[in-house]
Design a protein around this motif. Sequence first.
Motif, mmCIF file in Angstrom:
data_model
loop_
_atom_site.group_PDB
_atom_site.id
_atom_site.type_symbol
_atom_site.label_atom_id
_atom_site.label_comp_id
_atom_site.label_asym_id
_atom_site.label_seq_id
_atom_site.Cartn_x
_atom_site.Cartn_y
_atom_site.Cartn_z
ATOM 1 N N VAL A 129 -16.427 -21.769 22.764
ATOM 2 C CA VAL A 129 -17.002 -22.613 21.708
ATOM 3 C C VAL A 129 -16.205 -22.578 20.418
ATOM 4 O O VAL A 129 -16.375 -23.449 19.564
ATOM 5 N N GLY A 130 -15.346 -21.577 20.236
ATOM 6 C CA GLY A 130 -14.580 -21.502 18.997
ATOM 7 C C GLY A 130 -15.497 -21.390 17.791
ATOM 8 O O GLY A 130 -16.332 -20.493 17.715
ATOM 9 N N SER A 131 -15.344 -22.312 16.846
ATOM 10 C CA SER A 131 -16.177 -22.297 15.639
ATOM 11 C C SER A 131 -17.376 -23.224 15.736
ATOM 12 O O SER A 131 -18.073 -23.439 14.744
ATOM 13 N N ALA A 132 -17.628 -23.783 16.937
ATOM 14 C CA ALA A 132 -18.762 -24.703 17.082
ATOM 15 C C ALA A 132 -20.091 -23.993 16.895
ATOM 16 O O ALA A 132 -21.061 -24.583 16.414
ATOM 17 N N VAL A 133 -20.160 -22.737 17.277
ATOM 18 C CA VAL A 133 -21.361 -21.928 17.102
ATOM 19 C C VAL A 133 -21.013 -20.784 16.157
ATOM 20 O O VAL A 133 -20.125 -19.984 16.462
ATOM 21 N N PRO A 134 -21.652 -20.684 14.989
ATOM 22 C CA PRO A 134 -21.307 -19.616 14.036
ATOM 23 C C PRO A 134 -21.745 -18.243 14.545
ATOM 24 O O PRO A 134 -22.930 -18.002 14.775
ATOM 25 N N LEU A 135 -20.781 -17.352 14.733
ATOM 26 C CA LEU A 135 -21.049 -15.993 15.193
ATOM 27 C C LEU A 135 -20.272 -15.018 14.320
ATOM 28 O O LEU A 135 -19.147 -15.306 13.891
ATOM 29 N N VAL A 136 -20.850 -13.851 14.102
ATOM 30 C CA VAL A 136 -20.238 -12.893 13.191
ATOM 31 C C VAL A 136 -18.947 -12.331 13.769
ATOM 32 O O VAL A 136 -17.997 -12.033 13.029
ATOM 33 N N THR A 137 -18.869 -12.160 15.092
ATOM 34 C CA THR A 137 -17.635 -11.642 15.675
ATOM 35 C C THR A 137 -16.477 -12.614 15.470
ATOM 36 O O THR A 137 -15.337 -12.194 15.229
#
Length: 300
Positions: free
Chosen positions: A243-251
């Motif tokens: 997903v790359g940056s499509a889903v905001p995740l802290v990692t």
Amino acid sequence: MTAVLTEAEVAPAAAAQQRRRRRVSGTLAVLPLLAFTAVAFGIPAVAMLNGAFTVKDPTTGATSYGTANLTVSLHGAYLTALAGSVKLSAVCAALGTVLGLPLAQAVVTSRFRALREAVLTASGVLANFGGVPLAFAFVATLGNSGVVTRHLGLTDKGWSLYSFWGLVIVYLYFLIPLMVLTITPALEGLRTQWREAAQNNGATTLQYWRHVALPVLGPSLLGGLVLLFGSAFSAYATAAAMVGSAVPLVTLQIADALSGNVLVGQENVALALSLDMVLVAGLVMAVYLPLQRRSARWLA
């Protein structure tokens, strides 16, 4: 009489000396483990703490200790990513627990030993199958041009693998087998006498699970939930490849800050985000450990 008293006095002293020798031997035996823990976990933890609280002046380059990095890590896109990781991990852990429990129960109660061993073996393999290979497998199957997507016309129905729920499905691929491995020993610890006693008192299967099995399994289920939460919370390669940056995740935010993809010189902010992750994991473990001790007394 004197000889008898002397032996009575010597025996406790000898026993105490033997206990001290065992204690010293046990301490010496665990020293390699303590040394490995100090090197593998202690040094990175100290480096993370030092970097998280080290603030660098962009003008002069001077460094000092402060909480500016932690403040930045709890605002804006960083806070959104942290909340997104917590939400994703909580949803995946809850679904993995709900779906993994009946599967593990079916494995435990199965009369076919070969089937039981096959499921547990497959769970052990799938629980460790992740990263880029897992992302590629799902992209080839359920991606925009995946085999199943084109065959069933899922794109026209609004399906997208590169979304929050798409990532949930991918994570469940290895979280459900992990839950099966985690909860199976606890299910095996349920005594048949408890079920027989409940049936003799007129309890239905649903009442047995509600009033007997689930209260006993509660701490173990919570332990599995915590384990699944931690696995999803710390996952990086699968989400980065899919997903790359499509889903905001802290990692993903930590990786961007370390590599300077967004802003240069945010390495210490990345360490502050890592400290935030450690604090979240610590809060979850603080809830789990007391209940795990309670479960151990019942299942012993």
